[in-house]
Design a protein around this motif. Structure first.
Motif, PDB file in Angstrom:
ATOM      1  N   HIS A  28       0.845  -1.201   0.000  1.00 24.85           N
ATOM      2  CA  HIS A  28       0.000   0.000   0.000  1.00 24.85           C
ATOM      3  C   HIS A  28       0.878   1.248   0.000  1.00 24.85           C
ATOM      4  O   HIS A  28       0.590   2.224  -0.706  1.00 24.85           O
ATOM      5  N   PHE A  29       1.943   1.220   0.792  1.00 24.73           N
ATOM      6  CA  PHE A  29       2.872   2.352   0.849  1.00 24.73           C
ATOM      7  C   PHE A  29       3.544   2.563  -0.504  1.00 24.73           C
ATOM      8  O   PHE A  29       3.616   3.694  -1.001  1.00 24.73           O
ATOM      9  N   GLU A  31       2.440   1.785  -3.358  1.00 24.70           N
ATOM     10  CA  GLU A  31       1.450   2.330  -4.288  1.00 24.70           C
ATOM     11  C   GLU A  31       1.228   3.813  -4.027  1.00 24.70           C
ATOM     12  O   GLU A  31       1.144   4.609  -4.961  1.00 24.70           O
ATOM     13  N   SER A  32       1.159   4.199  -2.757  1.00 26.78           N
ATOM     14  CA  SER A  32       0.945   5.617  -2.427  1.00 26.78           C
ATOM     15  C   SER A  32       2.110   6.483  -2.894  1.00 26.78           C
ATOM     16  O   SER A  32       1.939   7.671  -3.158  1.00 26.78           O
ATOM     17  N   LYS A  33       3.297   5.891  -2.998  1.00 28.86           N
ATOM     18  CA  LYS A  33       4.479   6.624  -3.444  1.00 28.86           C
ATOM     19  C   LYS A  33       4.693   6.527  -4.955  1.00 28.86           C
ATOM     20  O   LYS A  33       5.682   7.033  -5.482  1.00 28.86           O
ATOM     21  N   HIS A  37       1.394   0.202  -9.256  1.00 29.69           N
ATOM     22  CA  HIS A  37       0.053   0.691  -9.590  1.00 29.69           C
ATOM     23  C   HIS A  37      -0.928  -0.464  -9.594  1.00 29.69           C
ATOM     24  O   HIS A  37      -0.562  -1.593  -9.901  1.00 29.69           O
ATOM     25  N   ARG A  46      -8.247  -3.740  -4.849  1.00 25.41           N
ATOM     26  CA  ARG A  46      -7.066  -3.550  -5.679  1.00 25.41           C
ATOM     27  C   ARG A  46      -6.779  -4.811  -6.481  1.00 25.41           C
ATOM     28  O   ARG A  46      -6.848  -5.915  -5.956  1.00 25.41           O
TER      29      ARG A  46
END
Length: 175
Positions: A28-29, A31-33, A37, A46
């Motif tokens: 998740h981290f 992806e947030s950065k 994707h 997801r």
């Protein structure tokens, strides 16, 4: 390690975590950065393409050698849209990162070599301390390493900024 059927082209976050060895929270981290994707299903779950496994492996390998996530993201952004890093990509990027890593190693070696120069109590109150006072920046003004309170702007609300002579010093080891 759980096997993913060849016909399955998308992975859930749990499947990706199990196959990559990365925690779900790390994925998740990432992806947030912008490192990996996913797409969202109609149920807002997801789904990651299979090639995300290679991207996660790339990110984790780069992290293990100390490459910052921002640098990894920049490297991945240079790849054509949707393409995962190849062996050639890794070779090219690792060559470019080598000089940065060599410099960090030199810095760490210098720090290690100067570590024994510190006083055992931890106060760093040597006349010249290469760790808390590199290049003896305060040595001409007084002996001993002191923690000077650095202030930007004003002190408190609306108060003037004190001159250097007025700045309080934090005593070391009961000085």
């Amino acid at each position: 390690m759980p096997q993913i059927p060849e016909k399955l082209q998308e992975l859930t976050v749990g499947q990706l975590a199990a196959r990559s060895g990365a925690a779900v929270s790390a994925l998740h981290f990432y992806e947030s950065k912008g490192l990996i994707h996913s797409r969202r299903t109609s149920g807002n779950q997801r789904r990651f393409s299979r090639d995300t496994l290679r991207r996660v492996a790339f990110v984790r390998a780069a992290q293990r050698v100390g490459i910052p996530l921002a640098t990894i993201r920049e490297a991945l952004a240079e790849l054509p849209e949707g393409r995962t890093p190849t062996e050639e990509d890794w070779a090219r990027l690792s060559r470019s990162w080598r000089a940065e890593l060599d410099e960090r190693i030199k810095q760490l070696n210098r720090l290690r070599d100067h570590l024994t120069d510190c006083i055992g109590c931890g106060c760093l109150s040597l006349e010249t301390c290469v760790l808390s006072n590199p290049h003896d920046a305060f040595g001409e003004r007084r002996a001993g390493s002191r923690l000077l309170v650095e202030r930007q702007g004003s002190v408190g609300k609306g108060g003037p900024r004190p001159s250097r002579a007025q700045e309080p010093e934090v005593p070391c080891c009961g000085d």
